[in-house]
Design a protein around this motif. Structure first.
Motif, short mmCIF file in Angstrom:
data_model
loop_
_atom_site.label_atom_id
_atom_site.label_comp_id
_atom_site.label_asym_id
_atom_site.label_seq_id
_atom_site.Cartn_x
_atom_site.Cartn_y
_atom_site.Cartn_z
N VAL A 8 0.87 -1.18 0.00
CA VAL A 8 0.00 0.00 0.00
C VAL A 8 0.90 1.22 0.00
O VAL A 8 1.78 1.35 0.86
CB VAL A 8 -0.92 0.02 1.24
N ILE A 9 0.69 2.12 -0.95
CA ILE A 9 1.51 3.33 -1.03
C ILE A 9 1.36 4.14 0.25
O ILE A 9 0.24 4.36 0.73
CB ILE A 9 1.14 4.18 -2.26
N GLY A 10 2.51 4.56 0.81
CA GLY A 10 2.52 5.35 2.03
C GLY A 10 2.57 4.54 3.31
O GLY A 10 2.70 5.09 4.39
N ARG A 11 2.48 3.24 3.20
CA ARG A 11 2.48 2.35 4.37
C ARG A 11 3.90 1.86 4.66
O ARG A 11 4.68 1.64 3.76
CB ARG A 11 1.57 1.16 4.08
N TRP A 12 4.22 1.72 5.94
CA TRP A 12 5.53 1.24 6.38
C TRP A 12 5.49 -0.26 6.61
O TRP A 12 4.48 -0.81 7.08
CB TRP A 12 5.95 1.93 7.67
N TYR A 13 6.61 -0.93 6.30
CA TYR A 13 6.73 -2.38 6.42
C TYR A 13 8.08 -2.72 7.05
O TYR A 13 9.01 -1.91 7.04
CB TYR A 13 6.67 -3.06 5.05
N GLU A 17 13.19 -10.93 7.84
CA GLU A 17 14.33 -11.79 7.53
C GLU A 17 15.63 -10.98 7.47
O GLU A 17 16.67 -11.41 7.94
CB GLU A 17 14.10 -12.50 6.20
N ASN A 18 15.56 -9.77 6.89
CA ASN A 18 16.76 -8.95 6.71
C ASN A 18 16.82 -7.75 7.66
O ASN A 18 17.73 -6.93 7.55
CB ASN A 18 16.84 -8.47 5.26
N ASN A 19 15.84 -7.62 8.54
CA ASN A 19 15.77 -6.53 9.51
C ASN A 19 15.85 -5.16 8.84
O ASN A 19 16.63 -4.29 9.24
CB ASN A 19 16.86 -6.68 10.58
N LEU A 20 15.02 -4.95 7.82
CA LEU A 20 14.96 -3.68 7.10
C LEU A 20 13.58 -3.06 7.28
O LEU A 20 12.57 -3.77 7.29
CB LEU A 20 15.22 -3.89 5.60
N THR A 21 13.56 -1.74 7.41
CA THR A 21 12.31 -1.01 7.51
C THR A 21 12.18 -0.12 6.28
O THR A 21 13.15 0.53 5.88
CB THR A 21 12.31 -0.14 8.78
N PHE A 22 11.00 -0.10 5.67
CA PHE A 22 10.82 0.68 4.45
C PHE A 22 9.37 1.11 4.28
O PHE A 22 8.46 0.57 4.91
CB PHE A 22 11.30 -0.10 3.22
N LYS A 23 9.21 2.07 3.39
CA LYS A 23 7.88 2.60 3.06
C LYS A 23 7.64 2.38 1.56
O LYS A 23 8.55 2.58 0.75
CB LYS A 23 7.86 4.10 3.37
N VAL A 24 6.45 1.96 1.19
CA VAL A 24 6.10 1.81 -0.21
C VAL A 24 5.82 3.21 -0.77
O VAL A 24 5.00 3.95 -0.23
CB VAL A 24 4.88 0.90 -0.40
N VAL A 25 6.54 3.57 -1.84
CA VAL A 25 6.39 4.91 -2.41
C VAL A 25 5.68 4.89 -3.76
O VAL A 25 5.17 5.93 -4.20
CB VAL A 25 7.74 5.65 -2.52
N ALA A 26 5.65 3.75 -4.44
CA ALA A 26 4.96 3.66 -5.73
C ALA A 26 4.69 2.20 -6.07
O ALA A 26 5.44 1.31 -5.66
CB ALA A 26 5.80 4.31 -6.83
N ILE A 27 3.64 2.00 -6.83
CA ILE A 27 3.31 0.66 -7.33
C ILE A 27 3.06 0.81 -8.82
O ILE A 27 2.21 1.61 -9.24
CB ILE A 27 2.07 0.08 -6.63
N VAL A 36 10.15 1.11 -3.15
CA VAL A 36 10.20 1.36 -1.72
C VAL A 36 11.33 2.32 -1.39
O VAL A 36 12.26 2.49 -2.17
CB VAL A 36 10.39 0.05 -0.91
N GLN A 37 11.20 2.96 -0.24
CA GLN A 37 12.28 3.78 0.29
C GLN A 37 12.56 3.28 1.69
O GLN A 37 11.68 3.25 2.55
CB GLN A 37 11.93 5.26 0.31
N TYR A 38 13.82 2.88 1.91
CA TYR A 38 14.24 2.35 3.19
C TYR A 38 14.40 3.48 4.20
O TYR A 38 14.54 4.64 3.84
CB TYR A 38 15.54 1.56 3.05
N ALA A 39 14.38 3.14 5.48
CA ALA A 39 14.48 4.13 6.55
C ALA A 39 15.78 4.93 6.47
O ALA A 39 15.83 6.06 6.94
CB ALA A 39 14.37 3.44 7.91
N ASN A 40 16.82 4.40 5.84
CA ASN A 40 18.08 5.14 5.70
C ASN A 40 18.09 6.06 4.48
O ASN A 40 19.07 6.72 4.21
CB ASN A 40 19.27 4.18 5.65
N GLY A 41 16.99 6.07 3.71
CA GLY A 41 16.87 6.95 2.55
C GLY A 41 17.11 6.27 1.22
O GLY A 41 16.77 6.82 0.17
N ASP A 64 11.03 8.49 14.01
CA ASP A 64 11.88 9.46 13.33
C ASP A 64 12.01 9.10 11.85
O ASP A 64 13.10 8.95 11.32
CB ASP A 64 13.26 9.53 13.99
N TRP A 65 10.88 8.95 11.17
CA TRP A 65 10.90 8.52 9.78
C TRP A 65 11.53 9.55 8.86
O TRP A 65 11.96 9.22 7.76
CB TRP A 65 9.49 8.21 9.29
N SER A 66 11.65 10.80 9.29
CA SER A 66 12.20 11.83 8.41
C SER A 66 13.72 11.98 8.56
O SER A 66 14.31 12.80 7.88
CB SER A 66 11.53 13.17 8.69
#
Length: 100
Positions: A8-13, A17-27, A36-41, A64-66
């Motif tokens: 879902v665009i705008g949703r965080w996941y 398995e790889n301990n990564l946090t990211f947000k869906v930015v486009a489908i 997706v855009q990962y928490a590190n940018g 602190d997503w920003s």
């Protein structure tokens, strides 16, 4: 464990398995990819098969997503009101506090 959550665009996941946090930015439904855009940018992309074969699940927005976007202005983050809105102590309330 495989992903059962749809992107879902705008949703965080979180990729557990790889301990990564990211947000869906486009489908892209034409190419069947999820950007997706990962928490590190960093930016990334998954195809539908990779998405549903992964260990992703919904999470709450990080506090602190920003952080990766420190060079952005407040307006760029979607905020239109830059005033600080502190809540006054209840015992010190006066009608003028509400009319200000």
């Amino acid at each position: 464990m495989t992903t059962i959550t749809d992107p879902v665009i705008g949703r965080w996941y979180k990729d557990f398995e790889n301990n990564l946090t990211f947000k869906v930015v486009a489908i892209d439904t034409k190419d069947e990819t999820i950007d997706v855009q990962y928490a590190n940018g960093d930016l990334g992309e998954y195809d539908n098969d990779a998405w549903y074969a992964s260990t992703f699940d919904y999470i709450e927005d990080p506090e602190d997503w920003s952080a990766p976007f420190d060079d952005l202005e407040t307006d760029d983050l979607g905020y239109s009101d830059t005033d600080v809105h502190a809540r006054p102590e209840r015992e010190d309330l006066d009608i003028s506090d509400y009319l200000d």
